[in-house]
Structures are given as C-alpha cells and as structure tokens.
Design a protein around this motif. Structure first.
Motif, PDB file in Angstrom:
ATOM      1  N   ASP A 120      -3.663  -5.481  20.519  1.00 39.56           N
ATOM      2  CA  ASP A 120      -2.648  -6.448  20.109  1.00 39.56           C
ATOM      3  C   ASP A 120      -2.810  -7.644  18.850  1.00 39.56           C
ATOM      4  O   ASP A 120      -2.136  -7.987  18.327  1.00 39.56           O
ATOM      5  CB  ASP A 120      -2.395  -8.178  20.899  1.00 39.56           C
ATOM      6  N   ASN A 121      -3.858  -6.835  17.874  1.00 40.24           N
ATOM      7  CA  ASN A 121      -4.589  -6.805  17.183  1.00 40.24           C
ATOM      8  C   ASN A 121      -3.626  -6.183  15.919  1.00 40.24           C
ATOM      9  O   ASN A 121      -2.992  -4.989  16.581  1.00 40.24           O
ATOM     10  CB  ASN A 121      -5.659  -6.228  16.466  1.00 40.24           C
ATOM     11  N   PRO A 122      -3.132  -7.005  15.125  1.00 38.21           N
ATOM     12  CA  PRO A 122      -2.066  -6.287  13.969  1.00 38.21           C
ATOM     13  C   PRO A 122      -2.402  -4.223  13.410  1.00 38.21           C
ATOM     14  O   PRO A 122      -1.778  -4.021  13.123  1.00 38.21           O
ATOM     15  CB  PRO A 122      -1.806  -7.102  13.322  1.00 38.21           C
ATOM     16  N   VAL A 123      -3.661  -4.364  13.442  1.00 42.45           N
ATOM     17  CA  VAL A 123      -4.171  -3.570  12.896  1.00 42.45           C
ATOM     18  C   VAL A 123      -4.118  -2.551  13.866  1.00 42.45           C
ATOM     19  O   VAL A 123      -3.418  -0.970  13.326  1.00 42.45           O
ATOM     20  CB  VAL A 123      -5.844  -2.690  12.354  1.00 42.45           C
ATOM     21  N   HIS A 124      -3.314  -2.406  15.011  1.00 41.82           N
ATOM     22  CA  HIS A 124      -2.713  -0.618  16.029  1.00 41.82           C
ATOM     23  C   HIS A 124      -1.300  -0.516  15.344  1.00 41.82           C
ATOM     24  O   HIS A 124      -0.952  -0.138  15.827  1.00 41.82           O
ATOM     25  CB  HIS A 124      -3.356  -1.052  17.403  1.00 41.82           C
ATOM     26  N   PRO A 174       1.998   1.002  13.638  1.00 43.34           N
ATOM     27  CA  PRO A 174       1.863   1.705  12.515  1.00 43.34           C
ATOM     28  C   PRO A 174       1.720   1.856  10.916  1.00 43.34           C
ATOM     29  O   PRO A 174       1.381   2.385  10.767  1.00 43.34           O
ATOM     30  CB  PRO A 174       3.342   2.582  13.726  1.00 43.34           C
ATOM     31  N   ASP A 175       2.944   0.227  11.181  1.00 46.51           N
ATOM     32  CA  ASP A 175       3.267   0.144  10.084  1.00 46.51           C
ATOM     33  C   ASP A 175       1.582  -0.205   9.004  1.00 46.51           C
ATOM     34  O   ASP A 175       1.751   0.225   7.691  1.00 46.51           O
ATOM     35  CB  ASP A 175       3.843  -0.480   9.505  1.00 46.51           C
ATOM     36  N   VAL A 176       0.743  -1.014   9.852  1.00 51.12           N
ATOM     37  CA  VAL A 176      -0.059  -1.389   8.976  1.00 51.12           C
ATOM     38  C   VAL A 176      -1.369  -0.743   9.156  1.00 51.12           C
ATOM     39  O   VAL A 176      -2.077   0.085   8.027  1.00 51.12           O
ATOM     40  CB  VAL A 176      -0.435  -2.558   9.831  1.00 51.12           C
ATOM     41  N   ILE A 177      -1.374   0.386  10.018  1.00 47.83           N
ATOM     42  CA  ILE A 177      -1.980   1.794   9.411  1.00 47.83           C
ATOM     43  C   ILE A 177      -2.018   3.180   9.003  1.00 47.83           C
ATOM     44  O   ILE A 177      -2.667   3.080   8.090  1.00 47.83           O
ATOM     45  CB  ILE A 177      -2.213   2.959  11.179  1.00 47.83           C
ATOM     46  N   ARG A 178      -0.388   2.978   8.391  1.00 49.32           N
ATOM     47  CA  ARG A 178      -0.017   3.834   7.493  1.00 49.32           C
ATOM     48  C   ARG A 178      -0.731   3.300   6.462  1.00 49.32           C
ATOM     49  O   ARG A 178      -0.753   4.198   4.912  1.00 49.32           O
ATOM     50  CB  ARG A 178       1.289   3.893   7.424  1.00 49.32           C
ATOM     51  N   ALA A 179      -0.517   1.730   6.129  1.00 50.18           N
ATOM     52  CA  ALA A 179      -0.892   1.056   4.872  1.00 50.18           C
ATOM     53  C   ALA A 179      -2.177   1.258   4.627  1.00 50.18           C
ATOM     54  O   ALA A 179      -2.785   1.311   3.886  1.00 50.18           O
ATOM     55  CB  ALA A 179      -0.262  -0.115   5.163  1.00 50.18           C
ATOM     56  N   LEU A 180      -3.376   1.516   5.629  1.00 48.79           N
ATOM     57  CA  LEU A 180      -4.539   1.360   5.110  1.00 48.79           C
ATOM     58  C   LEU A 180      -4.478   2.367   5.789  1.00 48.79           C
ATOM     59  O   LEU A 180      -5.147   2.826   3.836  1.00 48.79           O
ATOM     60  CB  LEU A 180      -5.278   0.969   6.660  1.00 48.79           C
ATOM     61  N   ASN A 181      -4.116   3.057   5.586  1.00 47.11           N
ATOM     62  CA  ASN A 181      -4.640   4.932   5.399  1.00 47.11           C
ATOM     63  C   ASN A 181      -4.243   5.499   3.864  1.00 47.11           C
ATOM     64  O   ASN A 181      -5.122   5.764   3.119  1.00 47.11           O
ATOM     65  CB  ASN A 181      -3.849   6.259   5.908  1.00 47.11           C
ATOM     66  N   MET A 182      -3.058   4.782   3.476  1.00 49.85           N
ATOM     67  CA  MET A 182      -3.061   4.486   1.599  1.00 49.85           C
ATOM     68  C   MET A 182      -3.711   4.029   0.914  1.00 49.85           C
ATOM     69  O   MET A 182      -3.980   5.168   0.105  1.00 49.85           O
ATOM     70  CB  MET A 182      -0.982   4.517   2.086  1.00 49.85           C
ATOM     71  N   ALA A 183      -3.859   2.917   1.450  1.00 52.72           N
ATOM     72  CA  ALA A 183      -4.895   2.145   0.370  1.00 52.72           C
ATOM     73  C   ALA A 183      -6.192   3.374  -0.002  1.00 52.72           C
ATOM     74  O   ALA A 183      -7.274   3.598  -0.432  1.00 52.72           O
ATOM     75  CB  ALA A 183      -5.572   0.876   1.046  1.00 52.72           C
ATOM     76  N   VAL A 184      -6.637   3.583   1.987  1.00 56.39           N
ATOM     77  CA  VAL A 184      -8.181   4.517   1.488  1.00 56.39           C
ATOM     78  C   VAL A 184      -7.853   6.201   0.345  1.00 56.39           C
ATOM     79  O   VAL A 184      -8.641   6.031  -0.090  1.00 56.39           O
ATOM     80  CB  VAL A 184      -8.062   4.533   3.251  1.00 56.39           C
ATOM     81  N   MET A 185      -6.602   6.317   1.259  1.00 56.57           N
ATOM     82  CA  MET A 185      -6.773   7.396   0.156  1.00 56.57           C
ATOM     83  C   MET A 185      -6.715   6.854  -1.638  1.00 56.57           C
ATOM     84  O   MET A 185      -6.737   8.070  -2.564  1.00 56.57           O
ATOM     85  CB  MET A 185      -5.049   8.077   0.232  1.00 56.57           C
ATOM     86  N   ALA A 186      -6.022   5.944  -1.686  1.00 56.82           N
ATOM     87  CA  ALA A 186      -5.840   5.394  -3.037  1.00 56.82           C
ATOM     88  C   ALA A 186      -6.981   5.443  -4.133  1.00 56.82           C
ATOM     89  O   ALA A 186      -7.710   5.499  -4.741  1.00 56.82           O
ATOM     90  CB  ALA A 186      -4.992   4.210  -3.618  1.00 56.82           C
ATOM     91  N   LEU A 187      -8.065   5.005  -2.690  1.00 57.98           N
ATOM     92  CA  LEU A 187      -9.686   4.308  -2.598  1.00 57.98           C
ATOM     93  C   LEU A 187      -9.950   5.864  -3.320  1.00 57.98           C
ATOM     94  O   LEU A 187     -11.048   5.924  -4.616  1.00 57.98           O
ATOM     95  CB  LEU A 187     -10.117   3.724  -2.203  1.00 57.98           C
ATOM     96  N   ALA A 194      -8.182   1.278   9.827  1.00 59.48           N
ATOM     97  CA  ALA A 194      -7.174   1.711  10.056  1.00 59.48           C
ATOM     98  C   ALA A 194      -7.517   3.102  11.218  1.00 59.48           C
ATOM     99  O   ALA A 194      -6.466   2.894  12.168  1.00 59.48           O
ATOM    100  CB  ALA A 194      -6.882   2.461   8.933  1.00 59.48           C
ATOM    101  N   GLN A 195      -8.590   2.549  11.737  1.00 54.20           N
ATOM    102  CA  GLN A 195      -9.156   3.034  13.254  1.00 54.20           C
ATOM    103  C   GLN A 195      -9.100   2.762  14.139  1.00 54.20           C
ATOM    104  O   GLN A 195      -9.144   2.521  15.431  1.00 54.20           O
ATOM    105  CB  GLN A 195     -10.244   4.319  12.978  1.00 54.20           C
ATOM    106  N   GLY A 196      -8.970   1.181  13.852  1.00 53.43           N
ATOM    107  CA  GLY A 196      -8.782   0.439  14.765  1.00 53.43           C
ATOM    108  C   GLY A 196     -10.121  -0.742  15.226  1.00 53.43           C
ATOM    109  O   GLY A 196     -10.286  -1.041  16.241  1.00 53.43           O
ATOM    110  N   LEU A 197     -11.238  -0.098  14.310  1.00 53.08           N
ATOM    111  CA  LEU A 197     -12.345  -0.659  14.509  1.00 53.08           C
ATOM    112  C   LEU A 197     -12.416  -2.289  13.458  1.00 53.08           C
ATOM    113  O   LEU A 197     -12.282  -2.105  13.054  1.00 53.08           O
ATOM    114  CB  LEU A 197     -13.502   0.327  14.269  1.00 53.08           C
ATOM    115  N   ASP A 198     -13.396  -2.651  14.857  1.00 54.03           N
ATOM    116  CA  ASP A 198     -14.224  -3.920  13.891  1.00 54.03           C
ATOM    117  C   ASP A 198     -15.586  -3.328  12.849  1.00 54.03           C
ATOM    118  O   ASP A 198     -15.870  -3.211  13.122  1.00 54.03           O
ATOM    119  CB  ASP A 198     -14.742  -4.769  15.618  1.00 54.03           C
TER     120      ASP A 198
END
Length: 119
Positions: A28-32, A34-47, A14-18
């Motif tokens: 150009d990596n998909p983790v950058h 906005p939708d992917v960042i939001r999804a990753l952050n939501m997964a972190v919050m759920a965990l 979610a921070q764009g780090l390997d």
C-alpha cells in the motif's frame, strides 16, 4: 548527501525497497504506484547524466574559462586586440582559453570566421 547518494536512494525507492533496510516496502506504499515508479526512474536517469558526466578540468591559467564576460572585460579585450595584442597574450591576460578569446573576437567582428588569428 551527494548526487550519487540521492541517485542510489531514488533507485531503491523505484524498486519498491526501503532505502534504510533494503526490505520490500508494503504494497500500500505510494512507491508502488506506476506514476511514482516512472517519476522515480526519470529522476534516476536525470541524475545519471549529472553524476556520470565528468567535469572538464579547466586549462591551466584559464581560471575564468566558461564564465560570463563583463562589459568592462570586453572593452579591455577589444582595446588590447586593436592595439596589436595577439590571441595567446590576450588569453593569458584574461585568464581564458585561446578558443574563448577567438570566439569573443569573432562575436565582436574583430576576426572573421574564415580568417582566425592563430598567433
């Protein structure tokens, strides 16, 4: 992998780090996205809720606490209660908590909400 490990990996992404190197991933990596960042952050919050929530230890002698009741166990409970067994004895016999037994008896109409059995 544990849930805490998964949370850590998702947090890094979610921070764009390997997650392996800790280096910033290419732009150009998909983790950058906005939708992917939001999804990753939501997964972190759920965990967070799952990982940080301490498991309540089961009460000693109440190994079945929280488990579903079978029709046979319900029948045994009601028969024993009708024969005069008190809540404490029933809790011990069914390996449940006193609160669990009381709730079950309330559900089946053997106790009234305003007159719980405390014995």
């Amino acid at each position: 992998m544990t849930l805490a490990d998964a949370k850590h990996v998702l947090g890094l992404l979610a921070q764009g780090l390997d997650p392996k190197t800790g280096h910033l991933l290419p732009e150009d990596n998909p983790v950058h996205s906005p939708d992917v960042i939001r999804a990753l952050n939501m997964a972190v919050m759920a965990l967070d809720k799952t990982v940080e929530k301490p498991l309540r230890p089961k009460m000693e002698g109440a190994s079945k606490a929280g488990q579903s009741w079978s029709p046979e166990e319900d029948e045994q409970l009601l028969s024993a209660f009708d024969a005069g067994s008190d809540v404490s004895a029933l809790a011990k016999a069914h390996e449940r908590t006193r609160g669990g037994i009381t709730s079950r008896l309330l559900r089946h109409g053997r106790l009234q909400a305003d007159r719980r059995e405390d014995a």
